[in-house]
Design an enzyme around this catalytic site. Structure first.
Site, mmCIF file in Angstrom:
data_model
loop_
_atom_site.group_PDB
_atom_site.id
_atom_site.type_symbol
_atom_site.label_atom_id
_atom_site.label_comp_id
_atom_site.label_asym_id
_atom_site.label_seq_id
_atom_site.Cartn_x
_atom_site.Cartn_y
_atom_site.Cartn_z
ATOM 1 N N VAL A 77 27.145 34.348 87.842
ATOM 2 C CA VAL A 77 27.510 35.738 88.116
ATOM 3 C C VAL A 77 28.155 36.323 86.865
ATOM 4 O O VAL A 77 29.094 35.737 86.315
ATOM 5 C CB VAL A 77 28.501 35.796 89.301
ATOM 6 C CG1 VAL A 77 28.923 37.232 89.588
ATOM 7 C CG2 VAL A 77 27.889 35.150 90.536
ATOM 8 N N CYS A 78 27.670 37.461 86.416
ATOM 9 C CA CYS A 78 28.222 38.094 85.204
ATOM 10 C C CYS A 78 29.675 38.495 85.432
ATOM 11 O O CYS A 78 29.994 39.231 86.370
ATOM 12 C CB CYS A 78 27.417 39.323 84.820
ATOM 13 S SG CYS A 78 28.214 40.295 83.525
ATOM 14 N N ILE A 79 30.543 38.045 84.538
ATOM 15 C CA ILE A 79 31.980 38.288 84.754
ATOM 16 C C ILE A 79 32.328 39.763 84.609
ATOM 17 O O ILE A 79 33.125 40.299 85.398
ATOM 18 C CB ILE A 79 32.853 37.414 83.807
ATOM 19 C CG1 ILE A 79 34.326 37.570 84.154
ATOM 20 C CG2 ILE A 79 32.601 37.733 82.342
ATOM 21 C CD1 ILE A 79 35.219 36.514 83.573
ATOM 22 N N ALA A 82 31.100 41.520 87.649
ATOM 23 C CA ALA A 82 31.820 41.043 88.827
ATOM 24 C C ALA A 82 33.233 41.626 88.892
ATOM 25 O O ALA A 82 33.709 42.006 89.966
ATOM 26 C CB ALA A 82 31.887 39.514 88.817
#
Lengths: 130, 134
Positions: A77-79, A82
């Site tokens: 998941v792209c930080i 996110a």
């Protein structure tokens, strides 16, 4: 073939995550390797463990968790995406001083470099949504 | 690590959805990987490059100045589709003047934006290894 998948849309509003899930299952069944699945834009919302869909509907997040467990998939998941949308693992929630976290089992939070690396390392990068 | 041709296709206007902004974030992070990077601007994506953007009245961050930094990140191939501009009543003059400095040519400033026809764009896309579409 070594494949990576990018998912750009959230669950339920858009079918992209469902289609990517079907694609991943079919690819594995056909003997392909899934190097990484990267969740970007609203796609990060697929990683919440707090969604409670109606009983007669599929549970998109739980489907990914189960598939990850079964095939040891790397769900990233792209930080940056996110953080904007309130998808947090326990460590990040603590770092941000938040009182809750919601990342589902089987997902991990990391940077956009993971997407670029997936493109470099894979034979094909397949994009779903957007 | 091998060098691949990365193409980022921009198809959305800069505001209204977050796709354009988050596409730019991928480009900037990806620049650190020393790959062969190109950007394409197609359809409403051409609006991303327009100059004089002012977002004061809509409460959105004006991120258009970031495009001027692309040259410093060695991102110097921005393909803009001619027909997409024309269909929207725009010309090259409506876009920001984006440049990169050529270290092999005494740091001369060179244009980053290449105006290409729809047919030429097809050839550019056909030549890529990885296409990320936003």
């Amino acid at each position: 073939m070594k494949l990576s998948i990018q998912i750009n849309e959230g669950p339920y509003q858009h079918q992209a995550s469902d289609t990517a899930y079907q694609f991943a299952k079919a690819a594995i069944a056909a003997g392909h390797e899934i190097f990484r699945i990267f969740f970007y834009h609203d796609g990060v919302n697929n990683a919440t463990r707090l969604a409670v869909p109606p009983r007669d509907d599929r549970d998109v997040s739980a489907q990914w968790t189960a598939l990850s467990k079964e095939h040891d998939l790397d769900l990233v998941v792209c930080i940056a995406a996110a953080q904007r949308r309130g998808v947090m693992d326990a460590a990040e929630a603590k770092r941000q001083g938040l009182d809750a976290d919601n990342l589902a089992e089987g997902f991990r939070i990391s940077g956009l470099g993971q997407l670029i690396e997936a493109g470099i390392q894979s034979d094909r990068l397949v994009v779903f949504g957007a | 690590m091998s060098v691949k041709k990365f193409m980022y296709i921009n198809r959305k206007p800069p505001y209204g959805t977050v796709y354009a902004l988050e596409a730019l974030e991928v480009v900037l992070i990806g620049a650190a990987f020393d790959q062969d990077v190109s950007l394409a601007f197609i359809g409403d994506g051409v609006y991303e490059l327009t100059k004089g953007q002012n977002t004061d009245a809509i409460g959105q961050k004006n991120f258009s100045p970031t495009y001027t930094a692309l040259g410093d990140y060695d991102v110097k191939k921005l393909y803009v589709e001619k027909e997409s501009l024309e269909e929207r009543g725009l010309t090259l003059d409506d876009l920001q003047h984006l440049v990169w400095e050529d270290e092999d040519d005494d740091w001369a400033e060179k244009d980053s934006i290449h105006l290409v026809s729809r047919a030429e764009m097809a050839d550019v896309l056909d030549d890529q290894d990885i296409i990320l579409s936003f």
